[in-house]
Design a protein around this motif. Structure first.
Motif, PDB file in Angstrom:
ATOM      1  N   CYS A  12       0.837  -1.196   0.000  1.00 42.12           N
ATOM      2  CA  CYS A  12       0.000   0.000   0.000  1.00 42.12           C
ATOM      3  C   CYS A  12       0.878   1.254   0.000  1.00 42.12           C
ATOM      4  O   CYS A  12       1.737   1.409   0.866  1.00 42.12           O
ATOM      5  CB  CYS A  12      -0.913  -0.002   1.227  1.00 42.12           C
ATOM      6  N   LEU A  14       0.113   4.215   0.875  1.00 46.90           N
ATOM      7  CA  LEU A  14      -0.106   4.995   2.097  1.00 46.90           C
ATOM      8  C   LEU A  14       0.761   4.467   3.233  1.00 46.90           C
ATOM      9  O   LEU A  14       1.366   5.236   3.980  1.00 46.90           O
ATOM     10  CB  LEU A  14      -1.585   4.964   2.495  1.00 46.90           C
ATOM     11  N   THR A  17       4.375   5.467   2.566  1.00 50.43           N
ATOM     12  CA  THR A  17       4.600   6.879   2.872  1.00 50.43           C
ATOM     13  C   THR A  17       4.729   7.087   4.372  1.00 50.43           C
ATOM     14  O   THR A  17       5.610   7.819   4.831  1.00 50.43           O
ATOM     15  CB  THR A  17       3.454   7.749   2.310  1.00 50.43           C
TER      16      THR A  17
END
Length: 169
Positions: A12, A14, A17
């Motif tokens: 993923c 996200l 990050t």
């Protein structure tokens, strides 16, 4: 105990990050870098983080390729920390985070605003689709499994499409 990671989080973006900027100290260091600060003593004065913690955070940002460590003085050795191209690419993330918070506040309550340096005008950043010009915060923009998605990610988004088709959320 380490944090539990769902299988789909491994790929993923996200989650990836957050691996780079998930600690608030990291966000503050990056904010300083974007404001033009690059030296250990500047970070420490601005953020108030202990020397050992700041050293560890800077070392991690260098190891992850977000910052470069450069010698600027030989005796005694002194280093500055400069954003890499990869690090500079995080600027829109921080701008969006600050804009999100400022949007919750009345204009007179905002302690920091984004300004156009050339015009002196305050700006409200938006993330838009360059093809349509539409704000990507609109519900029509959704996540879907990408070309590199593994079985878990494909299943996650196949389930979302099935729920959307049936009218459930």
């Amino acid at each position: 105990m380490g944090a539990r990671v769902r299988l789909e989080d491994r790929e993923c973006p996200l989650s990836a990050t957050m691996g780079y900027v998930g600690e608030w100290w990291t966000i503050l260091i990056l904010h300083d870098c974007f404001d033009g600060f690059s030296r250990f003593d500047e970070f420490q004065a601005n953020i108030g983080l202990s020397s050992s913690m700041l050293t560890a955070r800077l070392k991690e940002l260098v190891a992850r390729g977000v910052l470069d460590k450069r010698l600027y003085q030989e005796r005694p050795p002194r280093y500055e920390y400069v954003l890499t191209e990869f690090g500079r690419s995080l600027r829109p993330v921080l701008v969006a985070m600050a804009a999100w918070r400022n949007a919750q506040l009345a204009p007179e309550q905002r302690a920091m605003v984004l300004m156009d340096e050339e015009t002196g005008r305050e700006v409200e950043p938006l993330v838009v689709d360059p093809a349509s010009g539409a704000e990507v915060s609109q519900a029509r923009f959704v996540y879907a499994a990408g070309p590199a998605a593994g079985p878990e990610m494909i299943a996650r988004y196949a389930g979302r499409r099935a729920r959307a088709s049936s009218g459930t959320s």
